[in-house]
Design an enzyme around this catalytic site. Structure first.
Site, short mmCIF file in Angstrom:
data_model
loop_
_atom_site.label_atom_id
_atom_site.label_comp_id
_atom_site.label_asym_id
_atom_site.label_seq_id
_atom_site.Cartn_x
_atom_site.Cartn_y
_atom_site.Cartn_z
N ASP A 39 0.82 -1.21 0.00
CA ASP A 39 0.00 0.00 0.00
C ASP A 39 0.86 1.26 0.00
OD1 ASP A 39 -2.45 -1.38 0.15
OD2 ASP A 39 -2.18 -1.68 2.29
N CYS A 44 3.45 3.98 8.32
CA CYS A 44 2.88 5.14 9.01
C CYS A 44 1.42 5.34 8.65
CB CYS A 44 3.69 6.39 8.68
SG CYS A 44 2.88 7.90 9.22
N HIS A 458 0.62 34.50 26.93
CA HIS A 458 0.02 34.12 28.21
C HIS A 458 -1.49 34.22 28.09
CE1 HIS A 458 -0.55 33.82 32.54
NE2 HIS A 458 -1.38 34.85 32.45
#
Length: 476
Positions: A39, A44, A458
């Site tokens: 394939d 992965c 922040h």
């Protein structure tokens, strides 16, 4: 196009490494072909990173929604969470199909010729492609081997793909056993234990080495054990060998002492996942025909990705990815592919393994780049420098507290003399995304003195690293 050759470049293997090399080769103007026996997308896309992340995403949601205590702390109540195993499995397989199609189309769009069949070196600058209907030989100025790896099954373990299986079959989630043994406590074992326990299974984790998570930094492994293993339905057996595993109903596992090899116990479980690592898929590649000897199956390469024979580069032959045994990570294979193509094009470039990050997509995630504290100290002994460590914790991070996900730590390992960062290890929410700042810092050989003055938004999780850098230079 190079005179007298069918192609400028032929790549054997269309996994993430081969794909990355092909894309870069086309951008460099090389006429490229890619040979694939199975394939498109390799391990992965089809059997590894992609389907396992789909399973982790779905099972992670189930875990979150069933954590009544956590939700209550946020003022949320959810009643009776249910899931459909087949639908979760379909989510993973649909994603595989989509990404395999995307990868194939991206190659076709760029005029990379896809040669279906098993590629083999047939001599200098020659590749034979075998298919069911015969074989043909093509010539190329350069050849890249990107043949990948397959799961390693230790002796004594019988695989049937149903009750005893590797990650290749595990990602299909064809069943949900009540009690599953997982052999190995590395990335694969940890991620699957996360999936199975979230979906209600009981896990027995068997590790041959004396400690769980042997490849991880010890401080991170300690927190991981507290957060990812102890509160869950996971029994652990360390220093224990799965001497024999027989498929069936039940699966029968003989456990032996890893040192003495004497049988100490027999387990009967519903299923067994063998997560003992991967070995190179380099048999029948024709390497012996050109005088290349593999090392335990791994292809020897230099940092330019040139294949070596008796320590010397073989002209016009390159290898990348799992087959080289350097770092068995999809993105490392891709990076190696780019480096190989750069050198093929006459631009000298070396791979920098030190700055390639890795991650386990557990809940919470684990990530790291560079050296563990132990490895850094060993390097310091050899090279005559001292190592220092700075740590910061998610429980002091505003964003993590707001999310109710305050378990975790960032650990920065650096040289005392120059401040150069040698390694960073993170466990906590979104650790896999946070590590890239550290990876780039290591690639640039940055010091904690430089990093401590960078500005982070922040409130964000990235401030966990900001805090660690500042602690390293003593400004906090």
């Amino acid at each position: 196009m190079t005179q007298g050759f069918d192609y400028d470049l032929v790549i054997i293997g269309a996994g993430v490494g081969g794909h990355g090399a092909a894309l870069h080769a086309v951008s460099c103007g090389l006429k490229t072909a890619i040979v694939e026996a199975a394939d498109m997308g390799g391990t992965c896309v089809n059997r590894g990173c992609i389907p396992s992340k789909a399973l982790l995403a779905a099972s992670g949601r189930v875990r979150e929604l069933r954590n009544a205590h956590h939700l209550k702390s946020l003022g949320i109540q959810v009643a009776g969470v249910e899931f459909d195993r087949q639908a979760i499995a379909d989510h993973a397989s649909n994603l595989v199909s989509k990404l395999r199609g995307d990868l194939t189309n991206s190659l076709k769009r760029l005029d990379v010729e896809i040669l279906q069949g098993r590629g083999k070196i047939a001599g200098s600058q020659k590749v034979t492609i075998s298919t069911g209907s015969g074989e043909k030989t093509v010539t190329a100025k350069d050849i890249i081997i990107a043949s990948g790896s397959i799961p390693w099954v230790p002796p004594g373990i019988e695989i049937d793909g149903k009750t005893v299986f590797t990650s290749d079959d595990g990602v299909r989630l064809e069943s949900l056993p009540s009690w599953i043994a997982i052999i190995g406590s590395g990335y694969i074992g940890l991620e699957f234990s996360d999936v199975y326990t979230a979906l209600g299974a009981e896990v027995t984790m068997i590790e041959a080495l004396p400690q769980l998570m042997p490849g991880f930094d010890r401080d991170i492994a300690t927190i991981a054990e507290r957060v990812l293993i102890k509160p869950r339905d996971i029994e652990t057996k360390v220093g224990t060998l799965a001497k024999s595993v027989k498929p069936g109903s039940p699966v029968v596992i003989e456990l032996a002492d890893a040192k003495t090899k004497e049988v100490v116990d027999v387990l009967e479980v519903d299923a067994c996942l063998v997560a003992t690592g991967r070995i190179p898929d380099t048999k029948d590649l024709g390497l012996d025909a050109i005088g290349v000897e593999t090392n335990r199956g791994f292809i020897p390469v230099d940092d330019r990705m040139a294949v070596l024979s008796s320590g010397e580069p073989v002209p016009h032959l390159w290898a990348i990815g799992d087959a080289t045994g350097k770092m068995q990570l999809a993105h490392a294979a891709s990076a190696q592919g780019v480096v190989a193509v750069e050198n093929i094009c006459g631009r000298h470039r070396l791979i920098d393994y030190h700055s390639i990050p890795a991650a386990a997509f557990t809940h919470p995630e684990i990530s790291f780049v560079g050296k563990t504290e132990l490895a850094a100290k060993e390097m310091g002994k050899e090279e005559g420098f001292e190592v220092a460590v700075a740590k910061s914790y998610f429980k002091g991070n505003s964003k993590a507290i707001a999310e109710g996900e305050a378990d975790g730590m960032a650990k920065v390992i650096y040289r005392k003399d120059t401040g150069e960062v040698l390694g960073v290890h993170i466990i906590g929410m979104h650790a896999a995304d946070l590590i890239h700042e550290a990876a780039n810092a290591i690639a640039q050989r940055n010091s904690v003195q430089t990093l401590a003055y960078f500005v982070h938004a922040h409130p964000t999780l990235s401030e966990v690293l900001d805090e660690a850098y500042k602690r390293a230079v003593g400004s906090h």
